[in-house]
Write an enzyme that holds these catalytic residues in place. Structure first.
Site, PDB file in Angstrom:
ATOM      1  N   TRP A  91       0.793  -1.220   0.000  1.00 37.05           N
ATOM      2  CA  TRP A  91       0.000   0.000   0.000  1.00 37.05           C
ATOM      3  C   TRP A  91       0.829   1.275   0.000  1.00 37.05           C
ATOM      4  O   TRP A  91       0.356   2.308  -0.442  1.00 37.05           O
ATOM      5  CB  TRP A  91      -0.933   0.010   1.221  1.00 37.05           C
ATOM      6  CG  TRP A  91      -0.210  -0.384   2.462  1.00 37.05           C
ATOM      7  CD1 TRP A  91      -0.110  -1.645   2.977  1.00 37.05           C
ATOM      8  CD2 TRP A  91       0.566   0.457   3.305  1.00 37.05           C
ATOM      9  NE1 TRP A  91       0.686  -1.642   4.092  1.00 37.05           N
ATOM     10  CE2 TRP A  91       1.107  -0.349   4.313  1.00 37.05           C
ATOM     11  CE3 TRP A  91       0.860   1.833   3.304  1.00 37.05           C
ATOM     12  CZ2 TRP A  91       1.922   0.158   5.308  1.00 37.05           C
ATOM     13  CZ3 TRP A  91       1.665   2.321   4.305  1.00 37.05           C
ATOM     14  CH2 TRP A  91       2.184   1.492   5.290  1.00 37.05           C
ATOM     15  N   ASN A  92       2.058   1.187   0.507  1.00 37.62           N
ATOM     16  CA  ASN A  92       2.814   2.442   0.609  1.00 37.62           C
ATOM     17  C   ASN A  92       3.387   2.801  -0.757  1.00 37.62           C
ATOM     18  O   ASN A  92       3.980   1.962  -1.407  1.00 37.62           O
ATOM     19  CB  ASN A  92       3.932   2.311   1.648  1.00 37.62           C
ATOM     20  CG  ASN A  92       5.012   1.367   1.196  1.00 37.62           C
ATOM     21  OD1 ASN A  92       4.708   0.259   0.782  1.00 37.62           O
ATOM     22  ND2 ASN A  92       6.242   1.784   1.236  1.00 37.62           N
TER      23      ASN A  92
ATOM     24  N   GLY B 278       6.873  -6.086  -1.302  1.00 39.47           N
ATOM     25  CA  GLY B 278       6.126  -6.373  -0.080  1.00 39.47           C
ATOM     26  C   GLY B 278       7.049  -6.971   0.955  1.00 39.47           C
ATOM     27  O   GLY B 278       8.268  -6.774   0.910  1.00 39.47           O
ATOM     28  N   GLY B 279       6.486  -7.714   1.891  1.00 40.44           N
ATOM     29  CA  GLY B 279       7.281  -8.270   2.986  1.00 40.44           C
ATOM     30  C   GLY B 279       7.859  -9.641   2.640  1.00 40.44           C
ATOM     31  O   GLY B 279       7.367 -10.332   1.741  1.00 40.44           O
TER      32      GLY B 279
ATOM     33  N   GLU C 284      11.208  -7.124  -4.332  1.00 38.89           N
ATOM     34  CA  GLU C 284      11.692  -5.929  -3.618  1.00 38.89           C
ATOM     35  C   GLU C 284      11.071  -5.971  -2.229  1.00 38.89           C
ATOM     36  O   GLU C 284       9.880  -5.692  -2.083  1.00 38.89           O
ATOM     37  CB  GLU C 284      11.240  -4.659  -4.350  1.00 38.89           C
ATOM     38  CG  GLU C 284      11.873  -4.454  -5.697  1.00 38.89           C
ATOM     39  CD  GLU C 284      13.359  -4.167  -5.606  1.00 38.89           C
ATOM     40  OE1 GLU C 284      13.849  -3.774  -4.522  1.00 38.89           O
ATOM     41  OE2 GLU C 284      14.037  -4.365  -6.614  1.00 38.89           O
ATOM     42  N   LEU C 285      11.866  -6.324  -1.239  1.00 43.43           N
ATOM     43  CA  LEU C 285      11.279  -6.578   0.083  1.00 43.43           C
ATOM     44  C   LEU C 285      11.723  -5.529   1.096  1.00 43.43           C
ATOM     45  O   LEU C 285      12.171  -4.455   0.733  1.00 43.43           O
ATOM     46  CB  LEU C 285      11.640  -7.995   0.520  1.00 43.43           C
ATOM     47  CG  LEU C 285      11.419  -9.069  -0.574  1.00 43.43           C
ATOM     48  CD1 LEU C 285      11.837 -10.433  -0.084  1.00 43.43           C
ATOM     49  CD2 LEU C 285       9.974  -9.079  -1.041  1.00 43.43           C
TER      50      LEU C 285
ATOM     51  N   CYS D  78      10.439   1.188   2.794  1.00 43.64           N
ATOM     52  CA  CYS D  78      11.290  -0.003   2.817  1.00 43.64           C
ATOM     53  C   CYS D  78      12.737   0.361   3.092  1.00 43.64           C
ATOM     54  O   CYS D  78      13.480  -0.434   3.641  1.00 43.64           O
ATOM     55  CB  CYS D  78      11.166  -0.738   1.503  1.00 43.64           C
ATOM     56  SG  CYS D  78      11.469   0.319   0.098  1.00 43.64           S
TER      57      CYS D  78
ATOM     58  N   GLU E  57      12.063  -6.057  11.132  1.00 47.36           N
ATOM     59  CA  GLU E  57      11.630  -4.928  10.320  1.00 47.36           C
ATOM     60  C   GLU E  57      10.319  -4.419  10.884  1.00 47.36           C
ATOM     61  O   GLU E  57       9.442  -5.207  11.235  1.00 47.36           O
ATOM     62  CB  GLU E  57      11.403  -5.323   8.856  1.00 47.36           C
ATOM     63  CG  GLU E  57      11.172  -4.075   8.012  1.00 47.36           C
ATOM     64  CD  GLU E  57      10.340  -4.258   6.753  1.00 47.36           C
ATOM     65  OE1 GLU E  57       9.706  -5.303   6.579  1.00 47.36           O
ATOM     66  OE2 GLU E  57      10.314  -3.312   5.950  1.00 47.36           O
TER      67      GLU E  57
ATOM     68  N   GLU F  22      15.117  -2.644  -9.630  1.00 45.41           N
ATOM     69  CA  GLU F  22      14.132  -1.811 -10.326  1.00 45.41           C
ATOM     70  C   GLU F  22      14.781  -0.461 -10.592  1.00 45.41           C
ATOM     71  O   GLU F  22      15.635  -0.014  -9.824  1.00 45.41           O
ATOM     72  CB  GLU F  22      12.862  -1.687  -9.481  1.00 45.41           C
ATOM     73  CG  GLU F  22      12.177  -3.050  -9.356  1.00 45.41           C
ATOM     74  CD  GLU F  22      10.796  -3.020  -8.737  1.00 45.41           C
ATOM     75  OE1 GLU F  22      10.597  -2.253  -7.780  1.00 45.41           O
ATOM     76  OE2 GLU F  22       9.927  -3.781  -9.205  1.00 45.41           O
TER      77      GLU F  22
HETATM   78  P1  NAD Z   1       2.622  -7.532   2.246  1.00 39.82           P
HETATM   79  O1  NAD Z   1       3.757  -8.405   1.884  1.00 39.82           O
HETATM   80  O2  NAD Z   1       1.731  -7.936   3.362  1.00 39.82           O
HETATM   81  O3  NAD Z   1       1.631  -7.320   0.982  1.00 39.82           O
HETATM   82  C1  NAD Z   1       2.123  -6.894  -0.258  1.00 39.82           C
HETATM   83  C2  NAD Z   1       1.164  -7.327  -1.344  1.00 39.82           C
HETATM   84  O4  NAD Z   1       1.161  -8.746  -1.437  1.00 39.82           O
HETATM   85  C3  NAD Z   1      -0.288  -6.899  -1.115  1.00 39.82           C
HETATM   86  O5  NAD Z   1      -0.824  -6.466  -2.342  1.00 39.82           O
HETATM   87  C4  NAD Z   1      -0.953  -8.192  -0.658  1.00 39.82           C
HETATM   88  O6  NAD Z   1      -2.321  -8.262  -0.941  1.00 39.82           O
HETATM   89  C5  NAD Z   1      -0.193  -9.225  -1.468  1.00 39.82           C
HETATM   90  N1  NAD Z   1      -0.247 -10.579  -0.915  1.00 39.82           N
HETATM   91  C6  NAD Z   1      -0.378 -10.946   0.376  1.00 39.82           C
HETATM   92  N2  NAD Z   1      -0.348 -12.294   0.485  1.00 39.82           N
HETATM   93  C7  NAD Z   1      -0.187 -12.789  -0.777  1.00 39.82           C
HETATM   94  C8  NAD Z   1      -0.071 -14.108  -1.318  1.00 39.82           C
HETATM   95  N3  NAD Z   1      -0.128 -15.185  -0.546  1.00 39.82           N
HETATM   96  N4  NAD Z   1       0.114 -14.232  -2.652  1.00 39.82           N
HETATM   97  C9  NAD Z   1       0.184 -13.136  -3.446  1.00 39.82           C
HETATM   98  N5  NAD Z   1       0.065 -11.874  -2.990  1.00 39.82           N
HETATM   99  C10 NAD Z   1      -0.113 -11.691  -1.666  1.00 39.82           C
HETATM  100  O7  NAD Z   1       3.265  -6.109   2.497  1.00 39.82           O
HETATM  101  P2  NAD Z   1       2.601  -4.810   3.133  1.00 39.82           P
HETATM  102  O8  NAD Z   1       2.446  -5.015   4.592  1.00 39.82           O
HETATM  103  O9  NAD Z   1       1.432  -4.389   2.340  1.00 39.82           O
HETATM  104  O10 NAD Z   1       3.795  -3.765   2.837  1.00 39.82           O
HETATM  105  C11 NAD Z   1       4.884  -3.627   3.660  1.00 39.82           C
HETATM  106  C12 NAD Z   1       6.085  -4.421   3.195  1.00 39.82           C
HETATM  107  O11 NAD Z   1       6.508  -4.023   1.890  1.00 39.82           O
HETATM  108  C13 NAD Z   1       7.273  -4.155   4.096  1.00 39.82           C
HETATM  109  O12 NAD Z   1       7.953  -5.349   4.395  1.00 39.82           O
HETATM  110  C14 NAD Z   1       8.131  -3.229   3.263  1.00 39.82           C
HETATM  111  O13 NAD Z   1       9.469  -3.181   3.616  1.00 39.82           O
HETATM  112  C15 NAD Z   1       7.901  -3.740   1.901  1.00 39.82           C
HETATM  113  N6  NAD Z   1       8.240  -2.724   0.877  1.00 39.82           N
HETATM  114  C16 NAD Z   1       9.362  -2.896   0.103  1.00 39.82           C
HETATM  115  C17 NAD Z   1       9.722  -1.938  -0.842  1.00 39.82           C
HETATM  116  C18 NAD Z   1      10.929  -2.098  -1.744  1.00 39.82           C
HETATM  117  O14 NAD Z   1      10.981  -1.466  -2.782  1.00 39.82           O
HETATM  118  N7  NAD Z   1      11.919  -2.893  -1.405  1.00 39.82           N
HETATM  119  C19 NAD Z   1       8.937  -0.812  -0.990  1.00 39.82           C
HETATM  120  C20 NAD Z   1       7.821  -0.664  -0.187  1.00 39.82           C
HETATM  121  C21 NAD Z   1       7.485  -1.653   0.731  1.00 39.82           C
END
Ligand code: NAD
Length: 487
Positions: A149-150, A225-226, A247-248, A281, A379, A456
């Site tokens: 979401w961010n 995501g995470g 990208e985590l 992140c 984190e 990226e």
């Molecule tokens: P998240 O991993 O919970 O969710 C990210 C996305 O994955 C969402 O759209 C979610 O619906 C989807 N998702 C969840 N479970 C899934 C599954 N089983 N299969 C497929 N898709 C699934 O992350 P969050 O809490 O929304 O965001 C925060 C995380 O993102 C933090 O860990 C942060 O560090 C990371 N992040 C990384 C970067 C980067 O560029 N490295 C940038 C921003 C955020």
């Protein structure tokens, strides 16, 4: 109540079911979002696959693709205020940052617009007299993009831009926490003139994400995501052996030596951990400071943190807004309580703000006596800084690298030779020296270890959306000799 729509095969629809989206500044429901069903996901991927092979897209010259991306960039610029307003409303990210970031997002598309007709193949100086051998760079196929979401507009631009420049098609799953900016982005995209199905936006939670990333027609999954979700993504994509870029998160060290320009370092640390309400992140969430300046540095930092304007995200004066979700605010309280119980000392903040919405103040924890405090090792996506001190350069390196993450790092020193030694020693995908949180479409971005893999931004990102085809053309008119010998 606003109703947003999904975008599949060039058509907008409400979806079979909807879910509520909360305004993080008040905690109240403000909009209805479409929840993509398994059938919606399938239709989006099928549409992307049809578009991928269609004469309108596959037959389009790279230059024409670039022009469409350029038009998209102009439309983003024209609509930037509306996109910023929606991202702020749905995620709580402050308007001061969304306004600036979305204006820059257009430049990411411009960069990839310019790259579209510069993705070149190669001719090989092959070791055979009667052969011409060359490499074609072809688009990889249907890309599933999944974003948190961010900063969704930004995090999706670094996927959509290079993927379309390379000739791929995309199905993007917006985050279920604040999808409004991506659903509005679809309306803007629709005006740019791309063939239908080239880009599709759906939303929903983990189930929708899993259906998309395990779809057999998806060739590549681009995920932000995470780490825990990333493991699911890899498992999902493994069924079809689709490639992934991940990208985590991070637990990035922000290292300050006693010879640093302290005013600059304090400002950068404030930006590194409290900007975006710490929901970044690359947040510099571990301050690694030389013991000789620790007290002075912390005093200055505490003064700045205390003066930060915490307020409504749509107010231009606000510097720290609400967290995106109530769960995240509760996680902050929990993390701080655990870390204090382990021996960390609260320097500032730490207690929830008594007002509606998901607010949490800038918080500093001194963990110098507890190097395994949860706030130092886990984190956490929020405005929580953990501090440790060091005596020697070797100690600074050991502390900085004492993590399974490897995304970003900050280094503040005026000593040139030390800076070079540190740059070599720090295990992270990005090292910012005497600056922090600087990004550009021209520079690759990404990490290793629990921070993921792939980059990226930059030229390499566009090449990563291509696959190589080796072409062998025999130039001799003579009959092929001995058919039983490989030649
Ligand atoms: P998240 O991993 O919970 O969710 C990210 C996305 O994955 C969402 O759209 C979610 O619906 C989807 N998702 C969840 N479970 C899934 C599954 N089983 N299969 C497929 N898709 C699934 O992350 P969050 O809490 O929304 O965001 C925060 C995380 O993102 C933090 O860990 C942060 O560090 C990371 N992040 C990384 C970067 C980067 O560029 N490295 C940038 C921003 C955020």
């Amino acid at each position: 109540m606003q109703q947003f729509q999904q975008y599949i095969d060039g058509t907008f629809s409400d979806g079979a079911t909807q879910f509520d989206s909360l305004d993080p500044a008040t905690g109240a429901v403000w909009a209805k979002m479409p929840e993509a069903s398994a059938e919606d996901v399938n239709q989006a991927v099928e549409a992307a696959e049809r578009a991928f092979f269609s004469p309108e897209w596959a037959g389009m010259t790279p230059t024409a693709r670039g022009k469409l991306l350029s038009r998209l960039a102009d439309l983003i610029s024209e609509n930037a205020p509306r996109l910023a307003e929606l991202e702020t409303r749905d995620t709580g990210k402050i308007i001061r940052e969304t306004s600036a970031q979305i204006a820059y997002v257009a430049d990411y598309y411009r960069y990839y617009a310019g790259l579209a007709d510069k993705i070149e193949g190669a001719h090989l100086p092959i070791d055979k007299p009667d052969m011409e051998v060359w490499l074609r760079r072809e688009p990889i196929g249907v890309v599933a993009a999944v974003v948190p979401w961010n900063s969704q507009l930004f995090l999706s631009a670094v996927k959509i831009g290079p993927a379309l420049a390379a000739g791929c098609t995309v199905v993007l799953k917006a985050s279920e926490e604040g999808p409004a900016p991506m659903l509005e982005f679809a309306r803007i995209f629709d005006q740019a003139g791309f063939p239908k199905g080239v880009f599709n936006v759906i939303t929903g939670g983990p189930v929708t994400g899993a259906t998309l990333t395990s779809h057999p027609k998806v060739a590549h999954v681009a995920f932000t995501g995470g780490p825990e979700t990333a493991r699911h993504i890899v498992r999902n994509s493994a069924e079809n052996l689709a490639s992934t870029s991940l990208e985590l998160g991070g637990k990035s060290p922000f290292i300050v030596f006693e010879d640093a320009d302290l005013e600059s370092a304090v400002n950068a640390q404030v930006s590194g951990i409290f900007a975006a309400t710490g929901q970044s992140c690359v947040a510099g969430s571990r301050l690694v400071v030389q013991a000789s300046i620790k007290d002075e540095f912390l005093a200055r930092l505490k003064a700045k943190a205390g003066a930060i304007v915490v307020g409504a995200p749509d107010d231009m004066a606000t510097e720290v807004g609400p967290l995106c979700t109530l769960r995240q605010r509760d996680n902050a309280i929990d993390l701080i309580n655990r870390s204090v119980a382990q021996g960390a000392k609260l320097v500032s903040g730490g207690h929830p703000i008594d007002r509606d919405g998901f607010y949490f103040p800038p918080t500093i924890l001194d963990c110098s006596d507890v190097h395994d405090a949860d706030s130092l090792t886990n984190e956490f996506f929020g405005p929580v800084l953990s501090v440790v001190s060091f005596e020697t350069e070797a100690e600074a390196i050991a502390i900085a690298n004492n993590t399974q993450f490897g995304l970003a790092s900050g280094l503040f020193t005026q000593n040139l030779t030390r800076a070079h030694r540190m740059i070599r020693a720090i295990r992270a995908g990005i090292v910012w020296v005497n600056t922090y949180r600087a990004v550009s479409p021209i520079a690759p971005f990404g990490g290793h270890g629990l921070s993921g893999h792939g980059r990226e931004g930059g030229l390499q990102a566009a090449l990563d959306y291509t696959k190589i085809k080796s072409v062998w053309l025999r130039t001799s008119d003579d009959p092929i000799p001995d058919p039983f010998v490989m030649r």
